[in-house]
Design an enzyme around this catalytic site. Structure first.
Site, PDB file in Angstrom:
ATOM      1  N   ASP A  67       0.905  -0.991   0.014  1.00 11.40           N
ATOM      2  CA  ASP A  67       0.025  -0.033  -0.015  1.00 11.40           C
ATOM      3  C   ASP A  67       0.860   1.135  -0.053  1.00 11.40           C
ATOM      4  OD1 ASP A  67       0.867  -0.364   2.596  1.00 11.40           O
ATOM      5  OD2 ASP A  67      -1.014  -0.901   3.424  1.00 11.40           O
ATOM      6  N   HIS A 137      -7.360  -4.592  10.222  1.00 12.25           N
ATOM      7  CA  HIS A 137      -7.046  -4.360   8.932  1.00 12.25           C
ATOM      8  C   HIS A 137      -5.707  -5.218   8.329  1.00 12.25           C
ATOM      9  CE1 HIS A 137      -4.796  -0.168   9.418  1.00 12.25           C
ATOM     10  NE2 HIS A 137      -3.722  -1.226   9.472  1.00 12.25           N
TER      11      HIS A 137
HETATM   12  C1  F6R Z   1       1.533  -1.182   6.162  1.00 11.86           C
HETATM   13  C2  F6R Z   1       0.159  -2.023   6.110  1.00 11.86           C
HETATM   14  C3  F6R Z   1      -0.613  -1.886   7.555  1.00 11.86           C
HETATM   15  C4  F6R Z   1       0.235  -2.124   8.847  1.00 11.86           C
HETATM   16  C5  F6R Z   1      -0.484  -2.247   9.880  1.00 11.86           C
HETATM   17  C6  F6R Z   1       0.266  -2.543  11.256  1.00 11.86           C
HETATM   18  O1  F6R Z   1       2.000  -1.554   4.699  1.00 11.86           O
HETATM   19  O2  F6R Z   1      -0.188  -2.380   5.112  1.00 11.86           O
HETATM   20  O3  F6R Z   1      -1.755  -2.840   7.344  1.00 11.86           O
HETATM   21  O4  F6R Z   1       0.816  -3.496   8.766  1.00 11.86           O
HETATM   22  O5  F6R Z   1      -1.294  -0.803   9.980  1.00 11.86           O
HETATM   23  O6  F6R Z   1       0.987  -1.391  11.511  1.00 11.86           O
HETATM   24  P1  F6R Z   1       2.317  -1.338  12.559  1.00 11.86           P
HETATM   25  O7  F6R Z   1       2.950  -2.408  12.209  1.00 11.86           O
HETATM   26  O8  F6R Z   1       2.917  -0.068  12.369  1.00 11.86           O
HETATM   27  O9  F6R Z   1       1.383  -1.582  13.930  1.00 11.86           O
END
Ligand code: F6R
Length: 240
Positions: A67, A137
């Site tokens: 993304d 998500h």
């Molecule tokens: C990032 C993505 C998001 C993150 C998720 C968790 O490319 O697609 O789904 O993996 O928001 O983010 P963190 O790891 O910062 O807690």
């Protein structure tokens, strides 16, 4: 779905990195799906340190990122393009021509999404790295997203914007929209490794592993994939 629980983030990251390193050593032309965010940063550090010590080469791999924020250019310090450069790509010998990240600044969003979907259909991802949002998500497929979704333009959940505000000067600077691979694209990959740490992820991890499969918790779609390994710490695993 395999669940691996670790006491220590570094050990978790070392084991997760081994999956990528072994994949690339076995098939130097592997196609790897990358995620941004805090969760995989340790894995990327381990890949970099292995690259320096053991010289595992990434020159023939292709990469696809999940993304990108919409409306910010790739030169913006918080763009996911910059994140990947800073945290991994500029430290290993990946060929810049083989890097695929959706563009956040385009004249026609549908053309960008169609082009990304076309590339994905021609390149089956061998290992997809994922994190999970506190709201469940995956990618930026927020609660309610259809499991049939492919790369699309999304409005970010307020919870996601708040969670990501830590990377910006204020929440007002966090983009409201993003472009993301869809759940169908994620389920079309050969193997998935998902990393989740901290108590903030415990509800999402619980639903992902034990909950009913429902778009209310997008990560529950992973129960429909036959090769998923979840790397979690004790806090993230605490509700299992
Ligand atoms: C990032 C993505 C998001 C993150 C998720 C968790 O490319 O697609 O789904 O993996 O928001 O983010 P963190 O790891 O910062 O807690």
């Amino acid at each position: 779905m395999k669940v691996k629980v670790y006491k220590n983030y570094q050990e978790l990251s070392i084991d997760a990195a081994k999956e990528i390193i072994n994949q690339v050593r076995t098939n130097p032309k592997s196609i790897i799906g990358f995620a941004t965010g805090s969760s995989p940063v340790g894995l990327y550090k381990e890949m970099i340190s292995d690259y320096k010590i053991n010289h595992t080469s990434y020159k023939d791999i292709k990469t696809f990122n999940l993304d990108e924020y919409f409306g910010i250019d790739k030169t913006h310090p918080q763009s996911y393009y910059q994140f990947m450069m800073n945290n991994l790509f500029s430290h290993i010998d990946v060929n810049p021509e083989n890097i695929n990240i959706p563009s956040g600044v385009v004249t026609d969003i549908n053309v960008e999404c169609d082009a990304y979907n076309k590339k994905l259909s021609q390149n089956i991802i061998d290992i997809q790295i994922l994190g999970v949002g506190g709201n469940g998500h995956i990618g930026f497929n927020e609660p309610g997203t259809s499991f049939d979704s492919v790369t699309h333009h999304v409005k970010l959940d307020e919870k996601t914007r708040k969670d990501n505000a830590r990377f910006f000067n204020s929440i007002d600077e966090v983009p409201k929209y993003a472009i993301t691979m869809g759940i169908k694209n994620i389920l079309s990959t050969r193997k998935i490794i998902l990393i989740a740490t901290g108590i903030n992820k415990s509800d999402a991890v619980y639903h992902m592993v034990k909950g009913d499969v429902t778009p209310v918790w997008p990560a529950t779609a992973l129960q429909m994939h036959d090769d998923v390994t979840i790397y979690v710490d004790e806090e993230a695993a605490s509700k299992l």
